[in-house]
Design a protein around this motif. Structure first.
Motif, PDB file in Angstrom:
ATOM      1  N   LEU A  50       3.228  -0.764   4.276  1.00  0.00           N
ATOM      2  CA  LEU A  50       2.843   0.638   4.120  1.00  0.00           C
ATOM      3  C   LEU A  50       4.082   1.394   3.658  1.00  0.00           C
ATOM      4  CD1 LEU A  50       0.728   1.126   7.377  1.00  0.00           C
ATOM      5  CD2 LEU A  50       0.011   0.249   5.154  1.00  0.00           C
ATOM      6  N   ASP A  51       4.119   1.718   2.379  1.00  0.00           N
ATOM      7  CA  ASP A  51       5.324   2.290   1.776  1.00  0.00           C
ATOM      8  C   ASP A  51       5.252   3.813   1.761  1.00  0.00           C
ATOM      9  OD1 ASP A  51       7.791   2.300   0.447  1.00  0.00           O
ATOM     10  OD2 ASP A  51       6.815   2.407  -1.502  1.00  0.00           O
ATOM     11  N   GLY A  52       6.336   4.455   2.222  1.00  0.00           N
ATOM     12  CA  GLY A  52       6.408   5.908   2.166  1.00  0.00           C
ATOM     13  C   GLY A  52       5.560   6.607   3.212  1.00  0.00           C
ATOM     14  N   ALA A  53       5.412   6.003   4.382  1.00  0.00           N
ATOM     15  CA  ALA A  53       4.565   6.563   5.443  1.00  0.00           C
ATOM     16  C   ALA A  53       5.397   7.550   6.266  1.00  0.00           C
ATOM     17  CB  ALA A  53       4.008   5.443   6.315  1.00  0.00           C
TER      18      ALA A  53
ATOM     19  N   VAL B 244       0.827  -1.202   0.000  1.00  0.00           N
ATOM     20  CA  VAL B 244       0.000   0.000   0.000  1.00  0.00           C
ATOM     21  C   VAL B 244       0.864   1.256   0.000  1.00  0.00           C
ATOM     22  CG1 VAL B 244      -1.858   1.219   1.188  1.00  0.00           C
ATOM     23  CG2 VAL B 244      -1.671  -1.262   1.410  1.00  0.00           C
ATOM     24  N   PRO B 245       0.715   2.156  -0.990  1.00  0.00           N
ATOM     25  CA  PRO B 245       1.355   3.477  -0.877  1.00  0.00           C
ATOM     26  C   PRO B 245       0.708   4.222   0.289  1.00  0.00           C
ATOM     27  CG  PRO B 245       0.567   3.035  -3.118  1.00  0.00           C
ATOM     28  CD  PRO B 245      -0.037   1.997  -2.227  1.00  0.00           C
ATOM     29  N   ALA B 246       1.514   4.755   1.199  1.00  0.00           N
ATOM     30  CA  ALA B 246       0.961   5.305   2.439  1.00  0.00           C
ATOM     31  C   ALA B 246       1.347   6.755   2.668  1.00  0.00           C
ATOM     32  CB  ALA B 246       1.423   4.446   3.623  1.00  0.00           C
ATOM     33  N   ASP B 247       1.647   7.482   1.596  1.00  0.00           N
ATOM     34  CA  ASP B 247       2.030   8.874   1.788  1.00  0.00           C
ATOM     35  C   ASP B 247       0.825   9.782   1.965  1.00  0.00           C
ATOM     36  OD1 ASP B 247       1.386   8.202  -0.826  1.00  0.00           O
ATOM     37  OD2 ASP B 247       2.510   9.852  -1.687  1.00  0.00           O
ATOM     38  N   GLN B 248      -0.374   9.309   1.587  1.00  0.00           N
ATOM     39  CA  GLN B 248      -1.596  10.092   1.738  1.00  0.00           C
ATOM     40  C   GLN B 248      -2.664   9.240   2.407  1.00  0.00           C
ATOM     41  OE1 GLN B 248      -2.192  13.307   0.874  1.00  0.00           O
ATOM     42  NE2 GLN B 248      -0.169  13.687  -0.025  1.00  0.00           N
TER      43      GLN B 248
ATOM     44  N   ILE C 166       6.577  -0.969   7.609  1.00  0.00           N
ATOM     45  CA  ILE C 166       6.416   0.436   7.243  1.00  0.00           C
ATOM     46  C   ILE C 166       7.758   0.956   6.746  1.00  0.00           C
ATOM     47  CG2 ILE C 166       5.872   2.738   8.131  1.00  0.00           C
ATOM     48  CD1 ILE C 166       4.200   1.333  10.312  1.00  0.00           C
ATOM     49  N   THR C 167       7.752   1.706   5.647  1.00  0.00           N
ATOM     50  CA  THR C 167       8.963   2.412   5.240  1.00  0.00           C
ATOM     51  C   THR C 167       8.739   3.897   5.482  1.00  0.00           C
ATOM     52  OG1 THR C 167       8.358   2.817   2.921  1.00  0.00           O
ATOM     53  CG2 THR C 167       9.341   0.684   3.457  1.00  0.00           C
ATOM     54  N   SER C 168       9.708   4.558   6.105  1.00  0.00           N
ATOM     55  CA  SER C 168       9.478   5.942   6.529  1.00  0.00           C
ATOM     56  C   SER C 168      10.800   6.646   6.786  1.00  0.00           C
ATOM     57  CB  SER C 168       8.622   5.961   7.798  1.00  0.00           C
ATOM     58  OG  SER C 168       8.388   7.284   8.240  1.00  0.00           O
ATOM     59  N   GLN C 169      10.733   7.979   6.747  1.00  0.00           N
ATOM     60  CA  GLN C 169      11.856   8.817   7.179  1.00  0.00           C
ATOM     61  C   GLN C 169      11.592   9.415   8.561  1.00  0.00           C
ATOM     62  OE1 GLN C 169      13.662  11.388   4.018  1.00  0.00           O
ATOM     63  NE2 GLN C 169      11.839  10.854   2.855  1.00  0.00           N
ATOM     64  N   ASN C 170      10.519   8.999   9.197  1.00  0.00           N
ATOM     65  CA  ASN C 170      10.047   9.658  10.418  1.00  0.00           C
ATOM     66  C   ASN C 170      10.184   8.749  11.637  1.00  0.00           C
ATOM     67  OD1 ASN C 170       8.564  11.066  12.397  1.00  0.00           O
ATOM     68  ND2 ASN C 170       7.290  11.998  10.816  1.00  0.00           N
ATOM     69  N   ARG C 171      10.926   9.207  12.618  1.00  0.00           N
ATOM     70  CA  ARG C 171      11.127   8.419  13.832  1.00  0.00           C
ATOM     71  C   ARG C 171       9.894   8.358  14.726  1.00  0.00           C
ATOM     72  NH1 ARG C 171      16.150   6.937  15.122  1.00  0.00           N
ATOM     73  NH2 ARG C 171      17.843   7.729  13.817  1.00  0.00           N
ATOM     74  N   GLU C 172       8.883   9.160  14.443  1.00  0.00           N
ATOM     75  CA  GLU C 172       7.701   9.179  15.304  1.00  0.00           C
ATOM     76  C   GLU C 172       6.963   7.848  15.313  1.00  0.00           C
ATOM     77  OE1 GLU C 172       5.067  12.392  14.554  1.00  0.00           O
ATOM     78  OE2 GLU C 172       6.633  13.920  14.731  1.00  0.00           O
ATOM     79  N   TRP C 173       7.282   6.969  14.382  1.00  0.00           N
ATOM     80  CA  TRP C 173       6.618   5.661  14.383  1.00  0.00           C
ATOM     81  C   TRP C 173       6.935   4.891  15.656  1.00  0.00           C
ATOM     82  CZ3 TRP C 173       2.551   4.386  11.917  1.00  0.00           C
ATOM     83  CH2 TRP C 173       2.270   4.931  10.658  1.00  0.00           C
ATOM     84  N   ALA C 174       8.024   5.220  16.313  1.00  0.00           N
ATOM     85  CA  ALA C 174       8.344   4.544  17.575  1.00  0.00           C
ATOM     86  C   ALA C 174       7.277   4.806  18.626  1.00  0.00           C
ATOM     87  CB  ALA C 174       9.709   5.005  18.090  1.00  0.00           C
TER      88      ALA C 174
END
Length: 996
Positions: free
Chosen positions: A283-286, A232-236, A305-313
């Protein structure tokens, strides 16, 4: 043929495999175990500094036979030269051929070095039965053949040529994937060890580091262990919701056509593990957890999940940082991507590009086809300092990505110039997923000359796309006609590629291509955002408004599209996304048009509508008053847009419990609309709907019912029975019936209405949740407390997930859920939920708001049930005083609080005070609600109890008889309220917040 026996008696075999072929190794090992072998797995990944001969000799240290799973990957890990392999195999394998056996799982012929294994059995390209037969010919069966379909109760690995039962959106396997073995194994181990509902792993890293490629390799490498894999593209948020909803038909779930309904069914199915408990969702690009964290599936399966955001922790996801390649991985990748490049050159190129996988992929891809040497290319990079400054991907990245990418674009421009122009066009859509249909439907007259004819010429289009894919500039997903019949496929543009292409364009070119995309989006405007069948098309447009420059456009068609998108986001319940879009547009329009332009204030009114849905009533009041003032100056007080802002102001005042002011505004707006556009205009009907809401909040239920009945008929005739506005009137009509005590009628209306809401709008749409709350309360008032309790619990869970736990609708549901829990004997849960709700109302609305007072009274009932009677009575007396001060003594909410307060007095021995209050409440209820209303009849039952306590038995019996006769006539002899009254159980009243 068996090797040395293991201590347990079974012959032992060690399976040596490259990580890329893990699925084959797992299946082979399972087959061998079923035929009596003891299997040990050994992933072949010798460090590059370890000589091949040493690594192979280490294999000989294991007991028993060694089965090597051969493919090109086994030989190229490192990579090593053919000469190295030949020398090592001659010195290690040939003298120990009795220990080694080999099977090939690759489509391509094996290197000549494989001959040292003394012949290789081919398993690729054949069915599972034949593959098993050939495997047995290699090693032979062990002494204990198992006929069981599973071993030890575990699920058998799937044959590698067989896909999972459900498979969607997964990128093609990257046959050049290199390294990352430790990362893949760590993610696998993390997910396998996780408890049910906690199997969430986030691949964290900077842009271009290869997070998506790792996730895709994980899917292909470990996919045989799952029954369902969904990418799933998850940027939006909108795209994510729609893509998850598309799982419903794939899972065989019976739902309506709306994606909201499908989304709910999918979430339940994954949580239950039915029909599949072994599932994987990627979830790609979340990169922004906030808007989508509530959509992350939970259950027995796994999520990556692939992400640049550490908030997923903070959302219970295990983080795994993905660095750039180490140098050995970079060299191996470059040499696999461009075989003509030698080891030393690959090392130098990796140094120049900072080991960034995306840059390595694109650069090595075109160098493979180019006559340019690596040294010449590195010199070009070094001379790029005078180029326009581009994107620096990280503080420690040694060069701008722009410099490297510019060289690649120049190469593309020399070979397929249309590919570069198409990429430039795509750069004015948002990065990530771009629906091909949006690109190809751009009107030809609006396209730049360089793209003239490309969209309608399949050969030229395919050539351009193919070249971009070949050089890894874009990723291409072919259309899935079964999942989305209207789809023409999807182009994926990496964020770094997107920004670098835009940065490299002149201002004139940027405007040219931006205008083309804007015209395309405008032409794609589905129109009529109230039509739920068009929501999926709006969901594809919304992500691209910013990138296209639509917010800064002066074109009236683009303004119309933006307003339509905002209306869609409001109706679909995507309030956060809508508010963010409105705020960005507002900021841009202030600078483009000036603060006093009427268009800016139209936008402010739309923003207020979205904010109001989140409960920000004071903020929206300020906005609406400014809109009325500013637009009134430009257009006059009777302008339709000014009237719309006044409608909003009425709702703002209702939210702050200024009900009389709200009614005055609603009545004035309704009268003005009638005069200006006529009785049957949609705006007039909407004004009447708001007028009915104002009447309802003042406790004037009969007047509200009359207005809503008229509106329901008119909207059904003007629109259609299943239109969202018709359904809204249907829910309001059912609510009026319930508040008037006509429970059976209300239940019959709402049962059908909820089914239609679910079908048309989906189960998680806020309007559907509102209708379901109404239905649950109808069920409760009809006497089925257990069913109502279950419905409300489920409803609260969904509302918290979709809207958050502080939205006005969620708080309303929580309040109802709390008092039903109390009545059901769940005092701890009721108290916890009620206190949280009460505290939130007190913080956001203030101590004097009826919602704060009402939920405090509900809390007092919990205290009474828990034995804290004196504290309970004290709170009741305070609530009675405050509610009367807020709404007057005759409002139905004041009457309900009085009923409960009299019960508290009676319980504490103040019989005269109880009787006095109950008699006064009886008179007021008769005048306000009528003598057939259940609340009046409840007060009469309570009065009979108080009179009996004062030994006025004859009078008490008469009042009780009249009350029982009224309950039988109104509700029936077997209704729970009638039965309780007959048993002389004193009735209580629960406060339910109502929204405008």
């Amino acid at each position: 043929m068996a090797g040395k026996d293991s201590p347990g008696g079974n012959p032992r075999v060690t399976i040596s495999f490259a990580g890329f072929n893990r699925a084959w190794a797992a299946w082979i090992g399972d087959r061998l175990e079923r035929f009596g072998w003891q299997v040990v797995f050994q992933r072949w990944n010798p460090p590059v500094e370890v000589p091949l001969e040493v690594a192979l000799r280490d294999l000989l240290l294991v007991e028993g036979r060694i089965l090597v799973v051969l493919s090109d990957w086994y030989f190229k890990l490192g990579p090593r030269t053919d000469a190295e392999w030949n020398a090592a195999l001659r010195s290690v394998v040939a003298p120990n051929s009795h220990r080694f056996a080999a099977v090939s799982v690759a489509a391509q012929p094996m290197p000549t070095a494989a001959a040292a294994f003394g012949g290789t059995t081919e398993l690729w390209g054949i069915g599972a039965r034949e593959a098993e037969r050939r495997l047995m010919n290699v090693l032979g069966p062990g002494p204990e053949v198992s006929s069981s379909g599973t071993l030890g109760g575990r699920a058998a690995p799937r044959y590698p040529h067989d896909q999972p039962h459900v498979w969607g959106g997964v990128p093609r396997r990257n046959i050049r994937f290199t390294g990352r073995e430790d990362t893949l194994q760590t993610v696998y181990d993390t997910l396998q060890r996780a408890e049910s509902g906690a199997g969430v792993a986030t691949l964290l890293g900077m842009s271009g580091v290869g997070k998506t490629q790792i996730a895709a390799e994980y899917v292909h490498r470990f996919g045989s262990e799952y029954d369902m894999v969904w990418w799933v593209p998850a940027d939006q948020r909108g795209t994510l919701r729609q893509r998850l909803a598309e799982l419903a038909p794939a899972l065989g779930l019976t739902t309506g056509p709306e994606y909201g309904e499908r989304l709910r069914a999918v979430g339940d199915a994954l949580r239950r593990g039915a029909p599949y408990s072994r599932w994987l969702v990627v979830l790609d690009g979340a990169d922004d957890p906030g808007p989508i964290a509530d959509l992350v599936p939970s259950g027995p399966g796994h999520v990556i999940i692939t992400s640049q955001n550490r908030e997923w922790a903070e959302h219970n996801a295990a983080l795994h940082e993905v660095p750039v390649y180490d140098r050995d991985e970079s060299v191996a990748f470059i040499r696999r991507r461009a075989p003509r490049i030698g080891h030393a050159e690959a090392d130098a190129l990796a140094e120049a590009l900072g080991d960034l996988p995306l840059a390595l992929d694109q650069t090595a891809g075109w160098l493979s086809d180019s006559s340019m040497s690596v040294a010449e290319y590195i010199d070009l990079l070094g001379s790029g300092s005078d180029l326009e400054v581009g994107l620096r991907v990280a503080a420690d990245f040694p060069m701008t990505y722009y410099t490297a990418f510019s060289i690649l674009l120049n190469r593309l421009r020399e070979t397929v110039p249309e590919a570069v122009e198409l990429l430039r066009l795509c750069a004015f859509f948002a990065p990530g997923a771009i629906p091909v249909q949006l690109v190809r439907d751009i009107p030809a007259a609006n396209l730049p000359e360089e793209l003239s004819g490309l969209m309608d010429d399949s050969l030229r289009w395919n050539a351009a796309i193919s070249k971009l894919v070949q050089y890894s500039v874009i990723r291409w997903d072919t259309p899935d006609e079964e999942r989305d019949p209207e789809s023409s496929g999807t182009i994926h543009v990496h964020r770094m590629v997107h920004q670098t292409v835009r940065d490299g364009m002149s201002k004139d070119d940027q405007e040219l291509y931006s205008r083309a995309v804007r015209r395309g989006l405008s032409a794609a405007n589905p129109g009529r955002p109230s039509d739920t069948r068009r929501w999926s098309r709006f969901a594809k447009i919304v992500p691209h408004l910013d990138a296209s420059g639509a917010l800064a456009s002066r074109n009236a068609d683009m303004h119309r599209l933006i307003f339509h998108c905002l209306s869609y986001l409001y109706l679909a319940g995507e309030y956060t996304t809508g508010i963010q879009l409105a705020e960005r547009a507002e900021q841009t329009w202030h600078s483009v048009f000036g603060e006093d332009d009427p268009l800016v204030w139209d936008l402010a009114s739309q923003k207020a509508t979205l904010l109001r849905a989140t409960g920000a009533y004071r903020e929206t009041e300020a906005i609406d008053r400014k809109v009325i003032e500013r637009l009134g100056v430009h257009r006059g007080p009777r302008d339709l847009t000014v009237l719309r802002a006044e409608e909003g102001l009425g709702a703002d005042l209702s939210g702050q419990a200024r009900y009389t002011e709200s009614l005055e505004i609603s009545q004035r707006v309704f009268d003005t609309y009638q005069e200006l556009v006529g009785e049957h205009d949609p705006r007039t009907l909407n004004a009447r709907h708001n007028l009915a809401a104002s009447l309802r909040l003042l406790g004037r239920y009969a007047a509200a019912l009359e207005a809503d009945r008229h509106n329901l008929q008119a909207r059904r005739e003007l629109h259609r029975p299943r239109h969202t506005l018709s359904l809204s009137s249907e829910d309001a009509y059912g609510l009026d019936l319930r508040l008037l005590g006509r429970y059976a009628e209300a239940l019959s209306v709402m049962e059908q209405s909820v089914e239609t809401h679910r079908l048309v709008m989906g189960p998680d749409n806020p309007q559907t949740l509102t209708a379901e709350l109404n239905l649950a309360m109808c069920v409760l008032r009809s006497g089925d407390r257990a069913t109502a309790n279950a419905r409300l619990g489920d409803l609260l869970e969904r509302a918290e997930r979709v809207l958050g736990d502080t939205s006005p609708l969620t708080l309303r549901i929580a309040t109802c859920c709390s008092f039903v829990q109390r009545a059901h004997g769940q005092l701890d849960q009721s108290r916890d939920l009620g206190e949280r709700t009460m505290a939130h109302y007190r913080t956001t609305l203030g101590d004097q708001h009826p919602f704060t007072i009402g939920t405090t009274m509900n809390h007092a009932l919990v205290l009474r049930a828990a034995g804290e009677r004196q504290h309970s009575l004290l709170l009741h007396e305070e609530c009675l005083t405050e509610m009367r001060r807020a709404l007057g003594p005759d409002h139905s909410w004041s009457l309900g609080v009085a009923l409960n307060t009299s019960a508290g007095r009676n319980l504490e021995g103040d019989l005269e005070g109880a009787a006095e209050l109950t008699a006064d409440t009886s008179r007021r209820a008769a005048a306000m609600l009528g003598r057939k209303h259940p609340l009046y009849l409840s007060v009469q039952v309570a009065l009979a109890t108080d009179l009996r306590g004062l030994r006025r038995r004859q009078e008490a019996d008469k009042v009780e008889e009249q009350a029982l006769s009224g309950l039988v006539a109104t509700l029936g002899s077997q209704h729970v309220q009638t039965v309780s009254a007959r048993s002389r159980v004193r009735p209580l009243w629960d406060f339910e917040p109502l929204l405008s």
